[in-house]
Scaffold this active site. Structure first.
Site, PDB file in Angstrom:
ATOM      1  N   LYS A 193       0.875  -1.173   0.000  1.00 45.87           N
ATOM      2  CA  LYS A 193       0.000   0.000   0.000  1.00 45.87           C
ATOM      3  C   LYS A 193       0.912   1.222   0.000  1.00 45.87           C
ATOM      4  CE  LYS A 193      -4.179   1.790   0.266  1.00 45.87           C
ATOM      5  NZ  LYS A 193      -5.125   1.722  -0.864  1.00 45.87           N
ATOM      6  N   ASP A 226      -5.587  -3.094  -2.393  1.00 48.58           N
ATOM      7  CA  ASP A 226      -7.006  -3.012  -2.762  1.00 48.58           C
ATOM      8  C   ASP A 226      -7.210  -3.492  -4.204  1.00 48.58           C
ATOM      9  OD1 ASP A 226      -5.421  -0.790  -3.230  1.00 48.58           O
ATOM     10  OD2 ASP A 226      -7.050   0.664  -3.120  1.00 48.58           O
ATOM     11  N   ASP A 250      -2.343 -12.489   4.819  1.00 48.03           N
ATOM     12  CA  ASP A 250      -3.363 -13.235   5.561  1.00 48.03           C
ATOM     13  C   ASP A 250      -4.674 -13.195   4.780  1.00 48.03           C
ATOM     14  OD1 ASP A 250      -4.820 -14.452   7.523  1.00 48.03           O
ATOM     15  OD2 ASP A 250      -4.579 -12.890   9.033  1.00 48.03           O
TER      16      ASP A 250
END
Ligand code: NAD
Length: 361
Positions: A193, A226, A250
């Site tokens: 990110k 995302d 995860d």
């Protein structure tokens, strides 16, 4: 002289022992044909170890694991031990052995052969032939970062965690991803990110530097988490190896795990320390234990990953080809069965994979 590998078997509970038996059957057959030897030491783990030693992962078992070349783990837990708490829970034994063996990278391949594409929650044409591999950092990031804590009262009460990675932590897990990419389709997608998080910018810069210095033969691209989550559902076949940190991995690896439509097909490994642990993603399935209904493919494929890591690539590839052949021939355990398939027991499936694997060598 032929090579010998010492393997610690931790069958565990529920269907664990049943699927371990089938993976050993296949391993012994490929080892004999490929000309190496596997020596096994079997130890209790989880509920079985609680019953025998009042400890889900006795230190003596940890020592046996550390002294071996690899650990094959079935699954632990079940209703018998559900009332136990804290360090006495079967799962605590798993956490202990992963920590003791210093495994910092979790590997999760997901394959969907065309013969199983109908089982996927996505459209068959989106997943048929899928073969992706997630490398997740396992011991750092926001799950373990300091400082962490809670303070204050009422509306002022607040909590915090810290997402932290060092260059060294990023490099060592990125190396795992690049090395696996070289064994596969030679492409790494690093997920971060970096448009928002400082730690992700360090992640991206470090991956780029390592790539330029040591792995420029591997194709590398980068996705924000995302976008990666969307791409995983829209077009998962674009991925070869996905490299990512603890929390993103995860979530992404669990998303990827749903693509094939069954837990019974998913192998995994936790590696990085001197000894890797190879285990199916599924649990001990107490609802079907002891009935010959367990799907042994995830465990057999985990054993295949163990052979990859030991450097026995040809034998590992033969195991994967063997499992695919049995699926293509229409044999299924109950969790995968559909009209027109041939229902087979755990033992029958192990025998079929053994035969198909030997034929692929
Ligand atoms: P589970 O994965 O054991 O089972 C979920 C469902 O999938 C069940 O209906 C089961 O029958 C089915 N299933 C799982 N593996 C299968 C296989 N190989 N073949 C056919 N069907 C299969 O998860 P759960 O029911 O949530 O947990 C059962 C026990 O396993 C609990 O004690 C849990 O703590 C433990 N567990 C252990 C591990 C591990 O050892 N790594 C992982 C998850 C859960």
């Amino acid at each position: 002289m032929s090579k010998t590998y010492n393997i610690t078997l931790l069958p565990g509970d529920g269907i664990g022992p049943e699927v371990i038996t089938e993976s050993v059957k296949v391993l012994d057959a490929v080892a004999e044909k490929a000309g190496f030897e596997l020596k096994y030491t079997t130890c209790n783990a989880g509920g079985a170890a609680i019953d025998a030693h009042n400890d889900p992962m006795p230190d003596s078992v940890v020592e046996t694991c550390k002294a071996s070349n690899a650990v094959l783990l079935g699954a632990v837990g079940g209703p018998k031990w559900d009332a136990l708490t804290g360090a006495m829970r079967p799962e605590s034994g798993l956490l202990k052995i992963r920590k003791e063996l210093g495994a910092f990278a979790n590997l999760r391949p997901v394959t969907v052969p065309e013969s199983l594409a109908e089982n996927s929650p996505l459209r068959p044409e989106t997943v048929a032939g899928l073969d992706l591999f997630t490398v997740r950092e396992l011991t750092g990031g926001i799950y373990f970062g300091e400082p962490r804590g809670t303070e204050g009262e009422g509306d002022d009460r607040k909590s915090w965690n810290t997402m932290v990675y060092s260059v060294g932590e990023i490099k060592r897990v990125a190396r795992v991803a690049f090395e696996w990419a070289r064994k596969r389709r030679n492409k790494v997608t690093s997920v971060d990110k970096a448009n928002v998080l400082d730690v992700s910018r360090l992640w991206r810069d470090t991956v780029i530097e390592l790539h330029q210095a040591e792995y420029s033969d591997v194709e590398l691209d980068h996705l924000y988490i995302d976008n990666a989550a969307m791409q995983m559902v829209i077009n998962p076949r674009q991925f070869d190896v996905i490299l990512t940190g603890n929390i993103f991995g995860d979530i992404l690896s669990d998303t990827s795990a749903t693509l094939g439509g069954s837990l019974g097909l998913l192998p995994s490994a936790s590696v990085g320390g001197p000894v890797g642990i190879f285990e199916p993603v599924h649990g001990s399935a107490p609802d079907i234990a002891g009935q010959g209904k367990a799907n042994p493919f995830a465990m057999i494929l985990s054993a295949g990953m163990m052979l990859d890591t030991l450097g026995e690539d040809a034998a590992a590839n033969a195991i994967r080809a063997g499992v695919k052949q049995v699926l293509d021939d229409g044999y299924r355990s109950g969790d995968l069965w559909r009209e027109g398939n041939k229902l087979a027991s755990t033992t029958e499936l192990g025998d079929l994979v053994k035969t198909a694997t030997l034929a692929a060598m």
